[in-house]
Design a protein around this motif. Structure first.
Motif, PDB file in Angstrom:
ATOM      1  N   GLU A 111       0.556  -0.819  -0.103  1.00 23.83           N
ATOM      2  CA  GLU A 111      -0.275   0.019  -0.130  1.00 23.83           C
ATOM      3  C   GLU A 111       0.495   1.682  -0.165  1.00 23.83           C
ATOM      4  O   GLU A 111       0.709   2.156  -0.456  1.00 23.83           O
ATOM      5  CB  GLU A 111      -1.169   0.057   1.178  1.00 23.83           C
ATOM      6  N   LYS A 112       1.951   1.352   0.483  1.00 27.07           N
ATOM      7  CA  LYS A 112       2.753   2.343   0.681  1.00 27.07           C
ATOM      8  C   LYS A 112       3.538   2.554  -0.623  1.00 27.07           C
ATOM      9  O   LYS A 112       4.062   3.606  -0.878  1.00 27.07           O
ATOM     10  CB  LYS A 112       3.989   2.128   1.745  1.00 27.07           C
ATOM     11  N   ALA A 113       4.314   1.803  -1.276  1.00 25.37           N
ATOM     12  CA  ALA A 113       4.861   1.610  -2.177  1.00 25.37           C
ATOM     13  C   ALA A 113       4.538   1.260  -3.269  1.00 25.37           C
ATOM     14  O   ALA A 113       4.977   2.320  -4.602  1.00 25.37           O
ATOM     15  CB  ALA A 113       6.243   0.439  -2.077  1.00 25.37           C
ATOM     16  N   ASP A 114       3.482   1.029  -3.389  1.00 28.09           N
ATOM     17  CA  ASP A 114       2.226   0.826  -5.369  1.00 28.09           C
ATOM     18  C   ASP A 114       2.732   1.801  -5.340  1.00 28.09           C
ATOM     19  O   ASP A 114       1.572   2.376  -5.352  1.00 28.09           O
ATOM     20  CB  ASP A 114       1.827  -0.198  -4.756  1.00 28.09           C
ATOM     21  N   GLY A 115       2.513   2.427  -6.555  1.00 31.33           N
ATOM     22  CA  GLY A 115       2.067   3.276  -7.740  1.00 31.33           C
ATOM     23  C   GLY A 115       3.012   4.766  -7.209  1.00 31.33           C
ATOM     24  O   GLY A 115       2.168   6.097  -7.493  1.00 31.33           O
ATOM     25  N   ASN A 116       3.883   4.701  -5.711  1.00 32.72           N
ATOM     26  CA  ASN A 116       5.094   5.768  -5.767  1.00 32.72           C
ATOM     27  C   ASN A 116       5.909   5.590  -5.541  1.00 32.72           C
ATOM     28  O   ASN A 116       6.421   6.320  -4.696  1.00 32.72           O
ATOM     29  CB  ASN A 116       4.708   5.918  -3.982  1.00 32.72           C
ATOM     30  N   CYS A 117       6.833   5.248  -6.823  1.00 31.38           N
ATOM     31  CA  CYS A 117       8.157   4.803  -6.956  1.00 31.38           C
ATOM     32  C   CYS A 117       8.580   5.036  -7.698  1.00 31.38           C
ATOM     33  O   CYS A 117       7.622   5.158  -9.144  1.00 31.38           O
ATOM     34  CB  CYS A 117       8.550   3.446  -6.730  1.00 31.38           C
ATOM     35  N   ALA A 118       9.518   6.109  -8.178  1.00 34.26           N
ATOM     36  CA  ALA A 118      10.000   7.052  -9.349  1.00 34.26           C
ATOM     37  C   ALA A 118      10.844   4.784  -9.831  1.00 34.26           C
ATOM     38  O   ALA A 118      11.471   5.717 -11.216  1.00 34.26           O
ATOM     39  CB  ALA A 118      11.502   7.672  -9.071  1.00 34.26           C
ATOM     40  N   ILE A 119      11.783   4.594  -9.389  1.00 30.57           N
ATOM     41  CA  ILE A 119      12.210   2.956 -10.174  1.00 30.57           C
ATOM     42  C   ILE A 119      11.749   1.700  -9.032  1.00 30.57           C
ATOM     43  O   ILE A 119      10.360   1.842  -8.650  1.00 30.57           O
ATOM     44  CB  ILE A 119      14.121   3.548  -9.422  1.00 30.57           C
ATOM     45  N   ASP A 120      12.371   0.671 -10.031  1.00 26.50           N
ATOM     46  CA  ASP A 120      11.453  -0.219  -9.256  1.00 26.50           C
ATOM     47  C   ASP A 120      12.128  -0.976  -8.386  1.00 26.50           C
ATOM     48  O   ASP A 120      13.774  -0.592  -7.280  1.00 26.50           O
ATOM     49  CB  ASP A 120      12.204  -1.657 -10.383  1.00 26.50           C
ATOM     50  N   TYR A 121      11.158  -1.643  -7.207  1.00 29.48           N
ATOM     51  CA  TYR A 121      11.384  -1.931  -5.487  1.00 29.48           C
ATOM     52  C   TYR A 121      11.010  -3.091  -5.593  1.00 29.48           C
ATOM     53  O   TYR A 121      10.155  -4.213  -6.156  1.00 29.48           O
ATOM     54  CB  TYR A 121      10.962  -1.002  -4.896  1.00 29.48           C
ATOM     55  N   GLY A 122      11.591  -3.948  -4.831  1.00 25.71           N
ATOM     56  CA  GLY A 122      11.603  -4.910  -4.090  1.00 25.71           C
ATOM     57  C   GLY A 122      11.517  -5.164  -2.884  1.00 25.71           C
ATOM     58  O   GLY A 122      11.754  -4.293  -2.045  1.00 25.71           O
ATOM     59  N   PHE A 123      10.636  -6.050  -2.044  1.00 25.61           N
ATOM     60  CA  PHE A 123      10.825  -6.172  -0.816  1.00 25.61           C
ATOM     61  C   PHE A 123      12.006  -6.942   0.248  1.00 25.61           C
ATOM     62  O   PHE A 123      12.003  -8.404  -0.582  1.00 25.61           O
ATOM     63  CB  PHE A 123       9.629  -6.166   0.142  1.00 25.61           C
ATOM     64  N   HIS A 124      12.498  -7.304   1.385  1.00 27.13           N
ATOM     65  CA  HIS A 124      12.379  -7.836   1.971  1.00 27.13           C
ATOM     66  C   HIS A 124      11.615  -7.923   3.736  1.00 27.13           C
ATOM     67  O   HIS A 124      11.257  -6.939   3.906  1.00 27.13           O
ATOM     68  CB  HIS A 124      14.615  -8.018   2.833  1.00 27.13           C
ATOM     69  N   MET A 125      11.675  -9.231   3.865  1.00 21.19           N
ATOM     70  CA  MET A 125      10.855  -8.992   5.493  1.00 21.19           C
ATOM     71  C   MET A 125      11.758  -8.875   5.991  1.00 21.19           C
ATOM     72  O   MET A 125      12.249  -9.626   6.951  1.00 21.19           O
ATOM     73  CB  MET A 125       9.650  -9.851   5.432  1.00 21.19           C
ATOM     74  N   ILE A 126      11.047  -7.876   7.714  1.00 21.02           N
ATOM     75  CA  ILE A 126      11.663  -8.090   9.119  1.00 21.02           C
ATOM     76  C   ILE A 126      11.188  -9.272   9.519  1.00 21.02           C
ATOM     77  O   ILE A 126       9.554  -8.920   9.869  1.00 21.02           O
ATOM     78  CB  ILE A 126      11.821  -6.442   9.740  1.00 21.02           C
ATOM     79  N   VAL A 127      11.571 -10.254  10.177  1.00 27.10           N
ATOM     80  CA  VAL A 127      10.487 -10.861  11.190  1.00 27.10           C
ATOM     81  C   VAL A 127      10.768 -10.291  12.631  1.00 27.10           C
ATOM     82  O   VAL A 127      11.919 -10.999  13.022  1.00 27.10           O
ATOM     83  CB  VAL A 127      10.741 -12.708  11.005  1.00 27.10           C
ATOM     84  N   SER A 128       9.890  -9.977  13.086  1.00 25.89           N
ATOM     85  CA  SER A 128      10.412  -9.178  14.710  1.00 25.89           C
ATOM     86  C   SER A 128       9.392 -10.686  15.555  1.00 25.89           C
ATOM     87  O   SER A 128       9.814 -10.421  16.876  1.00 25.89           O
ATOM     88  CB  SER A 128       9.940  -8.312  14.787  1.00 25.89           C
ATOM     89  N   ASP A 129       8.395 -11.588  14.977  1.00 23.62           N
ATOM     90  CA  ASP A 129       7.636 -11.850  15.304  1.00 23.62           C
ATOM     91  C   ASP A 129       7.258 -13.482  15.528  1.00 23.62           C
ATOM     92  O   ASP A 129       6.728 -14.055  14.581  1.00 23.62           O
ATOM     93  CB  ASP A 129       6.283 -11.313  15.994  1.00 23.62           C
ATOM     94  N   VAL A 130       8.892 -14.540  16.099  1.00 19.27           N
ATOM     95  CA  VAL A 130       8.634 -15.992  15.254  1.00 19.27           C
ATOM     96  C   VAL A 130       7.071 -16.471  16.220  1.00 19.27           C
ATOM     97  O   VAL A 130       7.997 -16.530  17.324  1.00 19.27           O
ATOM     98  CB  VAL A 130       9.967 -16.171  15.735  1.00 19.27           C
ATOM     99  N   ASN A 131       6.814 -17.588  14.959  1.00 17.81           N
ATOM    100  CA  ASN A 131       5.577 -18.015  16.067  1.00 17.81           C
ATOM    101  C   ASN A 131       5.315 -18.865  15.082  1.00 17.81           C
ATOM    102  O   ASN A 131       5.705 -18.620  13.427  1.00 17.81           O
ATOM    103  CB  ASN A 131       4.888 -16.756  16.917  1.00 17.81           C
TER     104      ASN A 131
END
Ligand SMILES: NC(=O)NCCC(=O)O
Ligand SMILES: [Zn+2]
Ligand SMILES: [Zn+2]
Length: 461
Positions: A111-131
């Motif tokens: 929601e934050k990034a799609d349609g709002n970037c001047a160049i191509d982008y990907g994500f990593h995921m920060i895992v802070s709740d391991v369950n």
């Protein structure tokens, strides 16, 4: 629409060679001997310039919630600044808050990034709740094009994971073919040192560095490496700053373990002397791991040459001096952690070429080709070759510039490199065939950038 880039020196991991590049639409369609391609609808004269694959910054934090505030570059402003600096792809971190799911986190970052970037982008995921449920969701993240997971041995109570939790996530990563990225600092010990310093009335920004000694980065790096060995998971150490951590990575690599590491320009150029600047100026340089004694820098440059350090990313995480860094006046522990830099990585590493620390091939390799290979983007990105996306930088190696808050495009009220003189400058940038930066200015748009669903089979080649 076709574009011919003629007369330049095309750079690859092998160095420079005189060649022309023909682009059709979004794609490079041919690389050939000078004068053999074209004509085209448009021609860009690159005589005397380098023509290199667009930079890939595999570690940025746009709009990141942290320390009660947010990093100040939006996806729009941050990716625009990246483009100005010759970076045509970022991989940003989606941040799982405790008590939330990985998939809802991924939705939120889209929601934050799609349609709002001047160049191509990907994500990593920060895992802070391991369950159980977040471990299961790791596969769904991979299916959604996000196959790299960052964990923290630092920041107890916020992002921190125990060794047991790390072990579980590494086992899962091993099972599904994903990569664990590690923020390797012993946060439990650091918090004790920081509390002792504060109790003794030591409140200035330099305490951030003094209470995070390099030994505690070395120790955590070694521990992460052993956990990775036991589980068989590949490991990528992020923002490595200390000689001790580098030694641990080099040893593991010599033993044939799948361990990789990145460093960042701030650790190559800035030091604890910056953190010690008076009048709270040092807060501008607070990041974790902290800036080190200058003696670490030669080891980091050597690590880049020997490939014990495979990637240079920025860890771009901008907080304004006014109102944000200020939150930690009176208690260095409350200064938001992060240094801006997404715009300057290509220039700063080109300085390494000018100074004889790196070859041209290694500049391209650490800043573009290797991050593309490691994170499932190659050969779509990271190389000037027929069939690749036309993400191309035309770089003038002889131009002079001075880095400054007055001229940069990042949405932050200071430059960590204020006044630094640079030899070399980005002249023109194409993102998927579209000229987004040229001598006439920025001609891109923040709706142009596309999400890159990364291919796990391409990881860690
Ligand atoms: N590095 C830093 O100080 N801020 C960004 C978050 C992280 O990468 O740990
Ligand atoms: Zn980190
Ligand atoms: Zn980071």
């Amino acid at each position: 629409m076709t574009t011919l880039i003629s007369g330049g020196q095309v750079l690859s991991t092998m160095g420079a060679s005189a060649a022309d590049v023909l682009v059709d639409g979004e794609i490079i369609v041919a690389v050939g001997a000078p004068g053999t391609l074209g004509p085209a609808d448009e021609t860009i004269d690159a005589t005397g310039k380098y023509v290199l694959p667009g930079g890939i910054d595999a570690h940025t934090h746009m709009e990141m919630p942290f320390g009660g505030t947010h990093s100040v570059d939006s996806f729009g402003t941050g990716t625009t600044a990246a483009a100005w600096g010759g970076t045509t792809t970022i991989i940003d971190f989606a941040v799982q808050a405790k008590g939330t799911s990985l998939l809802s986190t991924m939705d939120k970052w889209h929601e934050k990034a799609d349609g709002n970037c001047a160049i191509d982008y990907g994500f990593h995921m920060i895992v802070s709740d391991v369950n159980d449920s977040s471990l299961k969701e790791m596969q769904a993240c991979v299916d959604g094009g996000v196959g790299s997971f960052k964990m923290f041995m630092a920041y107890p109570g916020v992002f921190y994971s125990t060794d047991g939790e790390i072990l579980l996530a590494m086992q899962k990563a091993r099972e599904i073919g994903a990569t664990i990225m590690m923020h390797a600092e012993n946060g439990i010990a650091i918090d004790q040192l920081a509390a002792q310093a504060f109790a003794a009335g030591k409140i200035d920004p330099v305490q951030h560095g003094l209470t995070r000694p390099p030994e505690l980065e070395g120790e955590a790096t070694s521990r992460a490496i052993q956990l990775a060995k036991v589980t068989g998971a590949p490991l990528y150490i992020v923002h490595l700053s200390a000689s001790q951590a580098l030694a641990a990575v080099a040893e593991a690599r010599n033993d044939g373990q799948n361990v990789f590491a990145e460093t960042c320009p701030q650790y190559l150029y800035l030091s604890i002397e910056d953190l010690a600047k008076p009048d709270f100026e040092g807060s501008k340089y607070v990041a974790s791991p902290p800036l080190r004694e200058k003696s670490h820098q030669a080891d980091l440059w050597r690590g880049l040459r020997t490939n014990d350090l495979s990637v240079v990313s920025t860890d771009h995480c901008p907080f304004c001096f006014k109102d944000q860094k200020e939150l930690g006046r009176g208690d260095f522990r409350a200064i938001p952690n992060g240094i801006p830099g997404v715009e300057h990585r290509m220039d700063l590493l080109h300085q390494g070429v000018v100074a004889g620390e790196l070859t041209l091939g290694r500049w391209v390799e650490t800043c573009s080709t290797t991050p593309a290979r490691m994170f499932g983007l190659y050969p779509r990105k990271g190389v000037i070759a027929a069939g690749s996306d036309a993400d191309i930088v035309i770089y003038d190696p002889a131009a002079k510039q001075t880095l400054s808050v007055e001229t940069h495009h990042m949405n932050v009220d200071y430059s960590a490199y204020e006044g630094m003189e640079i030899t070399g400058k980005v002249e023109t940038v194409l993102s998927r065939g579209r000229v987004v930066v040229s001598p006439s200015g920025f001609s891109g748009s923040t709706t142009h950038g596309k999400f890159l669903s990364r291919d796990l089979n391409q990881y860690l080649n």
